[in-house]
Design a protein around this motif. Sequence first.
Motif, mmCIF file in Angstrom:
data_model
loop_
_atom_site.group_PDB
_atom_site.id
_atom_site.type_symbol
_atom_site.label_atom_id
_atom_site.label_comp_id
_atom_site.label_asym_id
_atom_site.label_seq_id
_atom_site.Cartn_x
_atom_site.Cartn_y
_atom_site.Cartn_z
ATOM 1 N N TRP A 58 49.622 103.674 51.752
ATOM 2 C CA TRP A 58 51.077 103.547 51.608
ATOM 3 C C TRP A 58 51.676 102.721 52.747
ATOM 4 O O TRP A 58 52.469 101.810 52.517
ATOM 5 N N PHE A 59 51.295 103.051 53.975
ATOM 6 C CA PHE A 59 51.906 102.401 55.137
ATOM 7 C C PHE A 59 51.334 101.013 55.424
ATOM 8 O O PHE A 59 51.871 100.296 56.277
ATOM 9 N N THR A 60 50.257 100.637 54.738
ATOM 10 C CA THR A 60 49.689 99.304 54.950
ATOM 11 C C THR A 60 49.879 98.447 53.704
ATOM 12 O O THR A 60 50.764 97.598 53.662
ATOM 13 N N LEU A 61 49.107 98.667 52.662
ATOM 14 C CA LEU A 61 49.152 97.776 51.505
ATOM 15 C C LEU A 61 50.434 97.903 50.694
ATOM 16 O O LEU A 61 50.786 96.980 49.954
ATOM 17 N N GLU A 62 51.171 98.994 50.836
ATOM 18 C CA GLU A 62 52.465 99.088 50.156
ATOM 19 C C GLU A 62 53.632 98.698 51.062
ATOM 20 O O GLU A 62 54.544 97.990 50.635
ATOM 21 N N TYR A 63 53.609 99.141 52.322
ATOM 22 C CA TYR A 63 54.768 98.942 53.188
ATOM 23 C C TYR A 63 54.427 98.340 54.554
ATOM 24 O O TYR A 63 55.214 98.479 55.495
ATOM 25 N N GLY A 64 53.345 97.647 54.665
ATOM 26 C CA GLY A 64 52.973 97.076 55.945
ATOM 27 C C GLY A 64 53.762 95.829 56.306
ATOM 28 O O GLY A 64 54.193 95.072 55.436
ATOM 29 N N ILE A 65 53.938 95.622 57.614
ATOM 30 C CA ILE A 65 54.562 94.403 58.105
ATOM 31 C C ILE A 65 53.727 93.830 59.242
ATOM 32 O O ILE A 65 52.945 94.532 59.881
ATOM 33 N N LEU A 66 53.910 92.538 59.483
ATOM 34 C CA LEU A 66 53.271 91.849 60.597
ATOM 35 C C LEU A 66 54.347 91.307 61.526
ATOM 36 O O LEU A 66 55.449 90.964 61.096
ATOM 37 N N ASP A 67 54.005 91.238 62.804
ATOM 38 C CA ASP A 67 54.891 90.624 63.789
ATOM 39 C C ASP A 67 54.495 89.157 63.915
ATOM 40 O O ASP A 67 53.398 88.831 64.353
ATOM 41 N N GLU A 68 55.409 88.275 63.510
ATOM 42 C CA GLU A 68 55.145 86.841 63.622
ATOM 43 C C GLU A 68 56.190 86.238 64.550
ATOM 44 O O GLU A 68 57.372 86.123 64.193
ATOM 45 N N ALA A 69 55.744 85.932 65.770
ATOM 46 C CA ALA A 69 56.632 85.374 66.795
ATOM 47 C C ALA A 69 57.835 86.278 67.048
ATOM 48 O O ALA A 69 58.965 85.817 67.224
ATOM 49 N N GLY A 70 57.581 87.586 67.062
ATOM 50 C CA GLY A 70 58.630 88.545 67.349
ATOM 51 C C GLY A 70 59.517 88.906 66.182
ATOM 52 O O GLY A 70 60.461 89.683 66.333
ATOM 53 N N ILE A 71 59.219 88.389 65.006
ATOM 54 C CA ILE A 71 60.017 88.650 63.812
ATOM 55 C C ILE A 71 59.185 89.460 62.820
ATOM 56 O O ILE A 71 58.060 89.084 62.506
ATOM 57 N N PRO A 72 59.715 90.598 62.315
ATOM 58 C CA PRO A 72 58.958 91.374 61.331
ATOM 59 C C PRO A 72 58.895 90.644 59.991
ATOM 60 O O PRO A 72 59.924 90.204 59.463
ATOM 61 N N LYS A 73 57.684 90.513 59.478
ATOM 62 C CA LYS A 73 57.470 89.841 58.205
ATOM 63 C C LYS A 73 56.656 90.760 57.295
ATOM 64 O O LYS A 73 55.682 91.385 57.723
ATOM 65 N N ALA A 74 57.016 90.820 56.039
ATOM 66 C CA ALA A 74 56.414 91.765 55.104
ATOM 67 C C ALA A 74 55.074 91.281 54.578
ATOM 68 O O ALA A 74 54.902 90.098 54.289
ATOM 69 N N TYR A 75 54.138 92.221 54.441
ATOM 70 C CA TYR A 75 52.937 91.961 53.650
ATOM 71 C C TYR A 75 52.704 93.054 52.608
ATOM 72 O O TYR A 75 51.984 92.847 51.634
ATOM 73 N N GLY A 76 53.317 94.236 52.758
ATOM 74 C CA GLY A 76 53.123 95.319 51.807
ATOM 75 C C GLY A 76 53.661 94.980 50.428
ATOM 76 O O GLY A 76 54.701 94.329 50.283
ATOM 77 N N ALA A 77 52.953 95.428 49.394
ATOM 78 C CA ALA A 77 53.306 95.078 48.015
ATOM 79 C C ALA A 77 54.674 95.604 47.606
ATOM 80 O O ALA A 77 55.408 94.952 46.862
ATOM 81 N N ALA A 78 55.043 96.805 48.062
ATOM 82 C CA ALA A 78 56.354 97.350 47.710
ATOM 83 C C ALA A 78 57.475 96.525 48.333
ATOM 84 O O ALA A 78 58.549 96.387 47.745
ATOM 85 N N LEU A 79 57.233 95.981 49.505
ATOM 86 C CA LEU A 79 58.230 95.107 50.136
ATOM 87 C C LEU A 79 58.281 93.754 49.445
ATOM 88 O O LEU A 79 59.364 93.218 49.194
ATOM 89 N N LEU A 80 57.119 93.208 49.118
ATOM 90 C CA LEU A 80 57.080 91.902 48.461
ATOM 91 C C LEU A 80 57.762 91.924 47.100
ATOM 92 O O LEU A 80 58.251 90.898 46.621
ATOM 93 N N SER A 81 57.814 93.089 46.475
ATOM 94 C CA SER A 81 58.398 93.190 45.133
ATOM 95 C C SER A 81 59.799 93.781 45.141
ATOM 96 O O SER A 81 60.353 94.080 44.088
ATOM 97 N N SER A 82 60.395 93.912 46.321
ATOM 98 C CA SER A 82 61.739 94.486 46.451
ATOM 99 C C SER A 82 62.659 93.487 47.130
ATOM 100 O O SER A 82 62.598 93.296 48.344
ATOM 101 N N ALA A 83 63.528 92.863 46.357
ATOM 102 C CA ALA A 83 64.421 91.843 46.906
ATOM 103 C C ALA A 83 65.380 92.429 47.932
ATOM 104 O O ALA A 83 65.806 91.731 48.852
ATOM 105 N N GLY A 84 65.730 93.695 47.798
ATOM 106 C CA GLY A 84 66.640 94.314 48.753
ATOM 107 C C GLY A 84 65.955 94.751 50.020
ATOM 108 O O GLY A 84 66.385 94.427 51.120
ATOM 109 N N GLU A 85 64.849 95.470 49.873
ATOM 110 C CA GLU A 85 64.215 96.054 51.052
ATOM 111 C C GLU A 85 63.553 95.017 51.938
ATOM 112 O O GLU A 85 63.533 95.159 53.153
#
Length: 286
Positions: free
Chosen positions: A194-221
Motif C-alpha cells: 500500500w505505502f509503496t506501489l499504491e502510494y509511494g513517492i520519490l524525492d527528486e531535487a527536493g520535490i515530492p514526485k509520485a510513483y504509487g499507482a493510486a496517486l498516478l490515477s488520482s488527478a486530485g491527490e
Amino acid sequence: MRTPIATDGRLDAAAKHPGLSDPRYLLRRRAIASLARGHRVGAPSPRVDYTEAEHRTWRTVHQRLWNAQREHACRAALDAREQAPVPADHIPQHAEVGLHLRALTGFDFTVAGGVVGNKRFLGSMADGYFHAVQFVRHPAVPMFTPEPDIIHDVFGHGIHLASPAFADVYRLIGDAAMRVQNKDVLQMISDVYWFTLEYGILDEAGIPKAYGAALLSSAGEICRLRQARIRPLDIRAMLATKYDISGYQPVLFSARSLDEVTTTLDGFLSALDDDSAPRYGRTAEP
C-alpha cells in the motif's frame, strides 16, 4: 486483501458517491464484475462492450490525468508511461493491455470482480499476473472513485507494468506472498505494498514526485503531495502507520530513488516467513 481505494475525496464524499447508490450504475457495475466469477488466474479476460458514455468518462479522466502526471509524477513513472498501453480515446480491453505488457515485462492483467484476498492478489504477481477490474467509475464524478476501477488499474498499474524496474518490485512482493501462509504476515506485505506501489513517492531535487499507482490515477491527490506528512522510507514505520482507504492519505513515505525502494523491499521481504509477525509487533487478531 486488495484494499478499496477512494481517490480525490474524503470519507463523507465516498459515502455520498453516486457509484454507491445509483441503481442503474450499480446494475451495470455488477454485470461487468460478474464476468469474473469463477475466473482462473491467467485465463483470458472476458471482453466488455463498453458504452459511449463509459468511453467518454475515460477520455475526460485521461485529459486531466495526463497533464497532472506530467507535472507531479516521478521520472521513472513518466518514462514508463511512454511505453504503457494507455490509449487516449477508448477504454482498452484487458487483452489489449496484456498483449502490450507481456512484450515489455512479461506481465498480464487477470480479471477481478472486486476485492481479492491477499494470498491470491499478491501471490499472482510472482507469476506475472495482476488482478484488474473491468468496470468504470460513475460518470457524474469522473475524478473520484470510492474503489479501484479500470481507470485506476490502467493509469496506475498498467503504467508500472510497462517498466521492467517496476515489474521487478511486483515480483518481489509476489514471491514473498507465495512463500508464506500466515494471514498476519500476508497483511504486513499488503500494508507495505500500500505505502509503496499504491502510494509511494520519490524525492527528486527536493520535490515530492509520485510513483504509487493510486496517486498516478488520482488527478486530485497527485496535485497535493506536499500537503501530506512525508516521512523517509522505513518498513517498520509503514507497518505502524494506519492508512485511510476512504480518501487522501495523511502520511506518505518517500525514497530517494526507485532503486532504494527495491533494495529496501528486498531486504524486508526476503527475510519474511510465517513466524515474522511478532518481530514487527504484529499479532494475530482474536
